[in-house]
Design an enzyme around this catalytic site. Structure first.
Site, PDB file in Angstrom:
ATOM      1  N   GLY A 197     -17.962  31.058  -4.677  1.00 16.51           N
ATOM      2  CA  GLY A 197     -18.593  31.567  -5.905  1.00 16.51           C
ATOM      3  C   GLY A 197     -18.011  32.926  -6.280  1.00 16.51           C
ATOM      4  O   GLY A 197     -17.641  33.175  -7.436  1.00 16.51           O
ATOM      5  N   HIS A 198     -17.916  33.807  -5.278  1.00 16.59           N
ATOM      6  CA  HIS A 198     -17.302  35.120  -5.522  1.00 16.59           C
ATOM      7  C   HIS A 198     -15.833  34.954  -5.930  1.00 16.59           C
ATOM      8  O   HIS A 198     -15.332  35.639  -6.823  1.00 16.59           O
ATOM      9  CB  HIS A 198     -17.344  35.988  -4.256  1.00 16.59           C
ATOM     10  CG  HIS A 198     -18.714  36.293  -3.742  1.00 16.59           C
ATOM     11  ND1 HIS A 198     -19.211  35.773  -2.577  1.00 16.59           N
ATOM     12  CD2 HIS A 198     -19.699  37.088  -4.242  1.00 16.59           C
ATOM     13  CE1 HIS A 198     -20.434  36.237  -2.369  1.00 16.59           C
ATOM     14  NE2 HIS A 198     -20.757  37.028  -3.364  1.00 16.59           N
ATOM     15  N   GLY A 209     -21.986  36.482 -11.836  1.00 21.16           N
ATOM     16  CA  GLY A 209     -22.291  35.049 -11.768  1.00 21.16           C
ATOM     17  C   GLY A 209     -23.577  34.709 -12.508  1.00 21.16           C
ATOM     18  O   GLY A 209     -24.554  35.463 -12.445  1.00 21.16           O
ATOM     19  N   LEU A 231     -23.846  28.030  -4.084  1.00 19.87           N
ATOM     20  CA  LEU A 231     -23.295  28.850  -3.002  1.00 19.87           C
ATOM     21  C   LEU A 231     -24.007  30.201  -2.993  1.00 19.87           C
ATOM     22  O   LEU A 231     -24.250  30.788  -4.048  1.00 19.87           O
ATOM     23  CB  LEU A 231     -21.798  29.068  -3.196  1.00 19.87           C
ATOM     24  CG  LEU A 231     -20.901  27.841  -3.119  1.00 19.87           C
ATOM     25  CD1 LEU A 231     -19.443  28.266  -3.074  1.00 19.87           C
ATOM     26  CD2 LEU A 231     -21.227  26.974  -1.926  1.00 19.87           C
ATOM     27  N   ASP A 243     -27.118  34.388 -10.590  1.00 19.61           N
ATOM     28  CA  ASP A 243     -28.165  35.416 -10.636  1.00 19.61           C
ATOM     29  C   ASP A 243     -28.435  35.706 -12.113  1.00 19.61           C
ATOM     30  O   ASP A 243     -28.023  36.751 -12.636  1.00 19.61           O
ATOM     31  CB  ASP A 243     -27.688  36.660  -9.873  1.00 19.61           C
ATOM     32  CG  ASP A 243     -27.415  36.337  -8.422  1.00 19.61           C
ATOM     33  OD1 ASP A 243     -28.371  36.261  -7.652  1.00 19.61           O
ATOM     34  OD2 ASP A 243     -26.241  36.114  -8.056  1.00 19.61           O
TER      35      ASP A 243
HETATM   36  P1  AMP Z   1     -23.629  39.069  -4.341  1.00 17.07           P
HETATM   37  O1  AMP Z   1     -22.545  39.348  -3.360  1.00 17.07           O
HETATM   38  O2  AMP Z   1     -24.606  38.027  -3.886  1.00 17.07           O
HETATM   39  O3  AMP Z   1     -24.287  40.322  -4.872  1.00 17.07           O
HETATM   40  O4  AMP Z   1     -22.911  38.410  -5.589  1.00 17.07           O
HETATM   41  C1  AMP Z   1     -21.843  39.042  -6.233  1.00 17.07           C
HETATM   42  C2  AMP Z   1     -21.553  38.321  -7.518  1.00 17.07           C
HETATM   43  O5  AMP Z   1     -21.208  36.966  -7.228  1.00 17.07           O
HETATM   44  C3  AMP Z   1     -22.769  38.271  -8.457  1.00 17.07           C
HETATM   45  O6  AMP Z   1     -22.334  38.468  -9.790  1.00 17.07           O
HETATM   46  C4  AMP Z   1     -23.288  36.876  -8.246  1.00 17.07           C
HETATM   47  O7  AMP Z   1     -24.006  36.372  -9.360  1.00 17.07           O
HETATM   48  C5  AMP Z   1     -21.985  36.105  -8.033  1.00 17.07           C
HETATM   49  N1  AMP Z   1     -22.260  34.846  -7.343  1.00 17.07           N
HETATM   50  C6  AMP Z   1     -22.966  34.665  -6.198  1.00 17.07           C
HETATM   51  N2  AMP Z   1     -23.057  33.361  -5.899  1.00 17.07           N
HETATM   52  C7  AMP Z   1     -22.398  32.691  -6.880  1.00 17.07           C
HETATM   53  C8  AMP Z   1     -22.138  31.309  -7.148  1.00 17.07           C
HETATM   54  N3  AMP Z   1     -22.592  30.356  -6.349  1.00 17.07           N
HETATM   55  N4  AMP Z   1     -21.421  30.997  -8.250  1.00 17.07           N
HETATM   56  C9  AMP Z   1     -20.963  31.967  -9.093  1.00 17.07           C
HETATM   57  N5  AMP Z   1     -21.173  33.278  -8.904  1.00 17.07           N
HETATM   58  C10 AMP Z   1     -21.887  33.642  -7.810  1.00 17.07           C
END
Ligand code: AMP
Length: 282
Positions: A36-37, A147, A184, A150
């Site tokens: 996803g990241h 993403g 994810l 969120d």
């Molecule tokens: P985090 O590390 O959880 O703070 O996420 C960092 C970025 O990755 C945020 O913009 C999230 O929305 C995005 N993100 C997390 N999981 C996914 C996913 N499954 N698909 C797309 N973007 C994601």
């Protein structure tokens, strides 16, 4: 790929990049990186000259010490994955570097940060807003990638950028899922095998909500989703809300007006909290 840990070295590098007329794409993360990241990094890679990714587990957006302490930290693996995906600069500051002072500003985003996640995670979006603003000021990106997974965070960040007049374009990217539909998330590694087996029910319930949307009332759909999720002994629904895609106001009557409507869900699988969402009327 360069790895920077101080604000001073980062701003110096970004100033140099700008003076060469290069565009900067920024992907903020808390590490424990997954596909996803990587999708965000790849989109930034396509659209910008220089791609910067931050890895910072932001303590002030956690309302529970347990969640912060148990947040997976896999820095070496993350840096290798970023390099592989074509990231140019990783910014990985320590907490003291980002927050030399303890006191923080309080934002008001109206309803946006009070409903759903805001109700169940006090102070969460204030912590997100503080770190995002700080990172944007350090990195000065032309575009920042977030993403849709969120969804509420994306709306809060768009509002933050408008309210604070930050000169950056916020780009929302589609949710990346496992083959069985589970979105994810860095938290998925904390699911035990039984919880992992049941977790796809979360997305299945959202798909059901979308199917039922044309013919059933909001109340009927909400009841059905709660029943589906709670039927699993491993899962417990925290909320499922059907909201206006822009304002996040609860939609109570489908007849109101033709607006995009999103179903947002939070589910607990033991001590692990999972969120997901789906556009219901497109
Ligand atoms: P985090 O590390 O959880 O703070 O996420 C960092 C970025 O990755 C945020 O913009 C999230 O929305 C995005 N993100 C997390 N999981 C996914 C996913 N499954 N698909 C797309 N973007 C994601």
């Amino acid at each position: 790929m360069m790895v920077e840990t101080t604000i001073q070295s980062m701003t110096g590098l970004m100033d140099k990049t700008k003076s060469m007329g290069k565009s900067i794409g920024f992907v903020p993360t808390m590490g424990a990186l997954h596909h996803g990241h990587m999708a965000l990094v790849k989109q930034a890679r396509k659209e910008c000259d220089v791609v910067v990714c931050s890895i910072f587990v932001n303590p002030i957006q956690f309302d529970k010490a347990e969640d912060l302490n148990k947040y997976p930290r896999t820095l070496e693996k993350d840096l290798a994955a970023l390099e592989q995906a074509g990231c140019d600069v990783a910014f990985c500051p320590e907490v003291e570097e980002m927050y030399p002072k303890k006191e923080h500003k309080t934002y008001d985003f109206g309803l946006l940060d009070k409903v759903m996640e805001g109700r169940f995670r006090k102070g969460h979006f204030n912590g997100v807003a503080i770190v995002v603003k700080k990172l944007i000021e350090i990195i000065t990106p032309d575009r920042a990638y977030f993403g849709e997974k969120d969804y509420q965070q994306l709306q809060v960040v768009k509002t933050l950028v408008r309210q604070e007049n930050l000169p950056v374009q916020i780009i929302g990217c589609p949710t990346i899922r496992e083959a069985d539909g589970l979105a994810l998330s860095s938290r998925n590694v904390r699911l035990n095998p039984a919880q992992r087996r049941e977790a796809p029910l979360i997305f299945q319930s959202l798909r059901t909500a979308k199917e039922l949307f044309p013919e059933q009332t909001i109340e009927q759909i909400k009841k059905k989703v709660a029943e589906m999720v709670n039927a699993s002994p491993e899962l417990e629904i925290e909320y499922f809300e059907i909201v206006d895609a822009d304002t996040l106001e609860a939609v109570t009557d489908k007849g109101q007006k033709a607006i995009p409507v999103v179903g947002c869900i939070a589910v607990k699988a033991g001590g692990v909290r999972l969120i997901d969402n789906l556009l219901l009327n497109a």
